[in-house]
Design an enzyme around this catalytic site. Structure first.
Site, PDB file in Angstrom:
ATOM      1  N   ASP A  22     -37.165  18.126 -69.418  1.00  9.80           N
ATOM      2  CA  ASP A  22     -37.784  18.197 -70.745  1.00  9.80           C
ATOM      3  C   ASP A  22     -36.837  18.929 -71.693  1.00  9.80           C
ATOM      4  OD1 ASP A  22     -39.412  18.503 -72.932  1.00  9.80           O
ATOM      5  OD2 ASP A  22     -40.699  20.028 -72.015  1.00  9.80           O
ATOM      6  N   ASP A  26     -42.196  19.967 -74.581  1.00 10.82           N
ATOM      7  CA  ASP A  26     -43.562  19.466 -74.715  1.00 10.82           C
ATOM      8  C   ASP A  26     -44.190  19.201 -73.355  1.00 10.82           C
ATOM      9  OD1 ASP A  26     -42.196  17.213 -73.895  1.00 10.82           O
ATOM     10  OD2 ASP A  26     -42.873  15.921 -75.541  1.00 10.82           O
ATOM     11  N   ASP A  30     -37.586  13.593 -71.003  1.00  9.13           N
ATOM     12  CA  ASP A  30     -37.211  12.651 -72.058  1.00  9.13           C
ATOM     13  C   ASP A  30     -35.763  12.215 -71.886  1.00  9.13           C
ATOM     14  OD1 ASP A  30     -35.762  14.955 -73.059  1.00  9.13           O
ATOM     15  OD2 ASP A  30     -37.670  15.624 -73.937  1.00  9.13           O
ATOM     16  N   ASP A 201     -39.708  -5.085 -62.524  1.00 13.79           N
ATOM     17  CA  ASP A 201     -40.947  -4.618 -61.911  1.00 13.79           C
ATOM     18  C   ASP A 201     -41.827  -5.800 -61.508  1.00 13.79           C
ATOM     19  OD1 ASP A 201     -42.892  -2.301 -61.467  1.00 13.79           O
ATOM     20  OD2 ASP A 201     -44.061  -3.604 -62.794  1.00 13.79           O
ATOM     21  N   GLU A 270     -38.071  -6.076 -57.833  1.00 10.95           N
ATOM     22  CA  GLU A 270     -39.066  -5.471 -56.945  1.00 10.95           C
ATOM     23  C   GLU A 270     -39.994  -6.575 -56.470  1.00 10.95           C
ATOM     24  OE1 GLU A 270     -42.612  -2.101 -57.045  1.00 10.95           O
ATOM     25  OE2 GLU A 270     -42.393  -3.549 -58.666  1.00 10.95           O
TER      26      GLU A 270
END
Length: 540
Positions: A22, A26, A30, A201, A270
């Protein structure tokens, strides 16, 4: 000479961005956090980073429900941050692979907001819609992986829509040519941004049976989960009709044709089907579909040498042209340090051995963040759960939060282990604080330093990068195979147990060879003595 394809034998490091670093305090990781830790990733000797979704999303499934495929969710930064990440990674000779979630969108995507309104709008046929049966029930018996039926009633249209995953993840209708083209256009947006490839995915879920035929029941003795609870009704069916349809092959070819316009880019699919190994082979054969495929076959609880051998051998028999990718952990399953542990205790020797084993199989390698530290599954209390999957199936199945907790970076006395200065979105397990990057970096005997050392050595072994594989008959729990590339041949052996073992084996090797790389295993008088979780490598 034929130029080596970079992805063959590559080590791909998976970053789950919410939990990596981070940068703005927050509580959520990120893109800038990844940039700030890019030198750490470089130190691992990996070839590429696979970044889980960071696109604009309502986060019902933490980014796997995308509402805008061409923008960054503000939680993770913006497009400028992504450009910087690409630049920083490429400066260090690290490739960037990003997730593409193509089979479904968020129910907040503008396509779906339009499609659900009525039967006549220009997106009306972009999702899988169907009328109710005469009694008002769903069109067929298909089930959602996340529990319950795979159909949701939409009163605006007076029809059901299909969702193989969460209700908030409606499935796109790939039988519609406009949908396919729009999806490919989104993929190309990121190719133009400079990405080196895509992890696709649930790629075998793009097409559904156009006739909407019921799935047949599966006998109780054959029900088993691959990344989901065994009491999940999803395991009660053969999923012959809601995924892995013949039409998907042509779409794989469309993806490959697009990637061919951007030399050096790759696709990693995947795959989770009724016969995932056969589907992996099918989707990667011929040189005109996916570059690589991976499945959940080594993400199970079975860590016997017989199971690992039979799984890899079965794929080798099917996959005569394609290229596999193997993983022991990812963001969807219990961490391997816990899943394959004895007595529910993390064993550093076992963690070191598993890294060596995974990176010695024929294929490319996906390593999940924290695997290099030997992190085990975190204990997440019910009140702290975020995963809707785990909340639904608690307590028999605790979901995926236990493998998604933040990375421990700093010393034990740092409140949030250097991940953030504020409370993280998931709690950091106390045990993980004792396995932090800072602590392991200064410990020459640590799992992290063993990982780095092995990856440096592996890069110098062409047989481990691209060689063929041939298994050797050995008693349980020893796993052994040869890797062969041209005239070079390497013997690889692993003790998968916590017991000392002695194996009789006639080998013609010199002292130079035995010292090449062996970990707590000794060869003498045609005997190899394995300490617990030892590895043995020898040039032959």
């Amino acid at each position: 000479m034929v130029q080596k394809q970079w992805y063959k034998g590559a080590v791909i490091y998976q970053v789950y961005p919410r939990s990596f670093q981070d940068s703005n305090n927050d509580g959520i990781g990120d893109l800038k956090g990844i940039i700030n830790r890019i030198d750490y990733i470089k130190s691992l000797g990996v070839d590429a980073i696979w970044i889980s979704p960071f696109f604009k999303s309502p986060m019902k499934d933490f980014g796997y429900d995308i509402s805008d495929y061409r923008d960054i969710d503000p939680l993770f930064g913006d497009l400028n941050d992504f450009d910087e990440l690409i630049s920083q990674a490429h400066d260090r000779n690290i490739k960037i692979i990003i997730d593409q979630v193509l089979s479904h969108t968020s129910d907040q995507h503008q396509w779906f907001l339009d499609s659900r309104n009525n039967l006549t709008n220009d997106k009306a046929d972009w999702y899988v819609w169907a009328d109710a049966k005469e009694d008002g029930t769903a069109p067929n018996n298909w089930l959602s992986i996340f529990g319950g039926g795979a159909w949701q009633w939409e009163p605006r249209r007076g029809q059901y829509y299909l969702h193989n995953f969460l209700t908030e993840q409606p499935d796109l209708n790939f039988h519609n040519r406009d949908v396919r083209q729009a999806v490919l256009d989104n993929v190309e947006f990121w190719l133009k941004k400079g990405v080196d490839g895509f992890r696709l995915d649930a790629i075998n879920f793009c097409y559904h049976d156009a006739q909407l035929r019921d799935n047949p029941a599966k006998p109780k003795e054959k029900r088993q989960g691959r990344g989901f609870s065994e009491d999940n009704p999803y395991a009660f069916q053969y999923h012959y009709h809601n995924n892995t349809q013949p039409e998907n092959i042509e779409f794989m070819q469309d993806i490959r044709s697009l990637l061919n316009k951007y030399p050096g880019t790759v696709s990693l699919g995947e795959i989770s089907s009724e016969d995932s190994l056969a589907t992996m082979a099918e989707y990667t054969q011929g040189g005109d579909k996916l570059h690589m495929g991976y499945s959940f076959e080594l993400l199970t609880n079975d860590c016997s040498s017989e199971y690992i051998r039979s799984t890899v051998q079965t794929l080798e028999q099917h996959m005569l042209e394609g290229w596999p990718c193997w993983a022991f952990s990812n963001h969807d399953v219990e961490r391997v340090a816990s899943r394959w542990s004895e007595n529910d205790e993390i064993n550093p020797k076992q963690c070191k051995m598993l890294t060596a084993l995974l990176a010695s199989l024929r294929g490319s390698v996906c390593m999940y963040q924290g695997e290099e530290l030997g992190l085990g599954e975190a204990n997440v209390a019910f009140d702290d759960l975020q995963d809707p999957y785990g909340i639904t199936f608690w307590p028999s199945f605790k979901g995926r939060d236990g493998c998604r907790t933040p990375m421990p970076w700093e010393q034990i006395d740092t409140q949030y282990a250097g991940f953030s200065e504020t409370k993280p979105w998931l709690p950091i397990d106390d045990a993980h604080k004792h396995q932090s990057v800072a602590l392991q970096t200064t410990d020459s005997n640590s799992i992290l330093n063993a990982y780095r050392e092995f990856m440096i050595w592996r890069k110098k072994q062409p047989t481990l990068i691209e060689g063929d594989i041939e298994f050797i008959d050995t008693p349980e729990p020893i796993l052994a195979f040869y890797r062969t590339l041209g005239a070079q041949k390497m013997l690889c052996m692993f003790n998968l147990s916590s017991q000392q073992l002695v194996i009789n084996m006639a080998l013609s090797i010199t002292k130079e060879h035995t010292e090449l790389s062996h970990h707590n295993a000794k060869f003498s008088n045609n005997q190899i003595t394995f300490e617990p979780y030892a590895c043995f490598y020898s040039q032959c």
